[in-house]
Design a protein around this motif. Structure first.
Motif, mmCIF file in Angstrom:
data_model
loop_
_atom_site.group_PDB
_atom_site.id
_atom_site.type_symbol
_atom_site.label_atom_id
_atom_site.label_comp_id
_atom_site.label_asym_id
_atom_site.label_seq_id
_atom_site.Cartn_x
_atom_site.Cartn_y
_atom_site.Cartn_z
ATOM 1 N N LYS A 100 0.830 31.721 11.486
ATOM 2 C CA LYS A 100 -0.098 30.840 12.190
ATOM 3 C C LYS A 100 -0.906 31.535 13.279
ATOM 4 O O LYS A 100 -2.007 31.093 13.620
ATOM 5 C CB LYS A 100 0.655 29.643 12.781
ATOM 6 N N ASP A 101 -0.389 32.635 13.845
ATOM 7 C CA ASP A 101 -1.106 33.324 14.914
ATOM 8 C C ASP A 101 -2.074 34.382 14.397
ATOM 9 O O ASP A 101 -2.816 34.985 15.173
ATOM 10 C CB ASP A 101 -0.112 33.987 15.880
ATOM 11 N N VAL A 102 -2.087 34.614 13.082
ATOM 12 C CA VAL A 102 -2.943 35.655 12.516
ATOM 13 C C VAL A 102 -4.370 35.140 12.307
ATOM 14 O O VAL A 102 -5.342 35.857 12.543
ATOM 15 C CB VAL A 102 -2.365 36.160 11.183
ATOM 16 N N VAL A 103 -4.492 33.897 11.882
ATOM 17 C CA VAL A 103 -5.800 33.312 11.562
ATOM 18 C C VAL A 103 -6.040 32.122 12.481
ATOM 19 O O VAL A 103 -5.436 31.076 12.322
ATOM 20 C CB VAL A 103 -5.848 32.867 10.088
ATOM 21 N N THR A 104 -6.939 32.305 13.436
ATOM 22 C CA THR A 104 -7.165 31.255 14.436
ATOM 23 C C THR A 104 -8.637 30.856 14.556
ATOM 24 O O THR A 104 -9.002 30.091 15.446
ATOM 25 C CB THR A 104 -6.663 31.706 15.809
ATOM 26 N N ASP A 105 -9.487 31.374 13.673
ATOM 27 C CA ASP A 105 -10.897 30.994 13.692
ATOM 28 C C ASP A 105 -11.481 31.140 12.289
ATOM 29 O O ASP A 105 -10.880 31.741 11.398
ATOM 30 C CB ASP A 105 -11.708 31.817 14.698
ATOM 31 N N GLU A 106 -12.664 30.588 12.109
ATOM 32 C CA GLU A 106 -13.277 30.542 10.781
ATOM 33 C C GLU A 106 -13.595 31.931 10.239
ATOM 34 O O GLU A 106 -13.339 32.221 9.058
ATOM 35 C CB GLU A 106 -14.551 29.701 10.844
#
Length: 277
Positions: free
Chosen positions: A43-49
């Protein structure tokens, strides 16, 4: 050709951080093995588009297969609210996962699939953001479709975050489509595409009714959104590529048995069998 492809993939890999690249590889491993991932591990790897689509691009490249088209998700306010989003998103789909009705999908090919009823477009020529809805109508074929969303994550619907959905190729599984015909053969005007209705059946029992107006008011709006989004990202929609444009109804769990979706306005029907074997 192979050298060019390898150089392109190498460049894409260099653009990703080590964690992003590792995530893309784990998505691909889950795609191959059908062993589901846990969102909490990533969950902390991808935080934006931008990061999400970057991971999706690498995930798609790892499949080493031609992109046959795209699926558009979150095309109604209800589904956008479910995933805390204010706009659609897309996922690239490999060519072999667009399959023509009637077809049997085997349980071993699937993880946690759903059934959605959609309108599919096929580009007869390259599409661009300057195309009007009237232009898009003239430049496409249409077909009825049942899209089978399927995620690489466990317990994904409807709790998976939208950035994880993006990274996971918009939880793309299969798209089963019916007979393709010239869009202008069925529809005289753009507004006609907003007035298509459908019915979804499982083992002969009707589950739901749906309407094309649920897809951003008109499925052509969804297609136009995708064309512009892809163009902005430097990967325009090509001739021959297909687009599953968004669901007419809230999805159903794709259980074993016989599935059928029927459409009015001359679109026809889609037949799909899900087998335990």
């Amino acid at each position: 050709m192979e050298v060019t492809l390898m150089n392109t993939q190498k460049q894409a890999t260099l653009e990703l951080s080590a964690k992003e690249n590792a995530f893309a590889k784990e998505l691909f491993n889950a795609y191959q093995s059908h062993r589901a991932l846990k969102e909490s591990d990533w969950k902390d790897v991808v935080t934006d588009e931008a990061t999400a689509y970057r991971v999706q691009k690498r995930f798609t490249e790892l499949k080493s297969e031609e992109v046959g088209g795209y699926k558009v998700s979150l095309t109604s306010k209800q589904t956008q609210d479910m995933f805390d989003s204010d706009s659609p998103l897309y996922g690239a789909q490999v060519k072999s996962h667009f399959v023509q009705s009637p077809v049997t999908l085997h349980r071993a090919e699937l993880m946690e699939p759903l059934a959605e009823v959609e309108m599919l477009f096929t580009a007869k020529e390259p599409l661009c953001s300057k195309d009007s809805l009237e232009d898009l109508l003239k430049k496409t074929k249409v077909a009825p479709a049942v899209e089978v969303p399927d995620s690489r994550f466990s317990d994904w619907f409807p709790s998976l975050s939208k950035y994880m959905v993006m990274a996971d190729a918009a939880v793309g599984g299969f798209v089963v489509y019916g007979q393709e015909v010239e869009a202008t053969r069925l529809f005289d005007h753009v507004d006609d595409l907003a007035n298509v209705t459908c019915q979804l059946f499982h083992n002969g029992q009707k589950l739901k009714d749906g309407a094309s107006s649920e897809v951003l008011g008109n499925p052509l709006n969804s297609l136009h959104w995708l064309v512009k989004k892809l163009e902005d990202q430097g990967q325009p929609l090509q001739a021959g590529q297909r687009v599953s444009s968004g669901t007419f109804l809230l999805p159903e769990s794709l259980t074993d048995g016989e599935w059928k979706a029927t459409f009015d306005q001359g679109l026809g029907a889609v037949f799909l069998n899900v087998s335990k074997d």
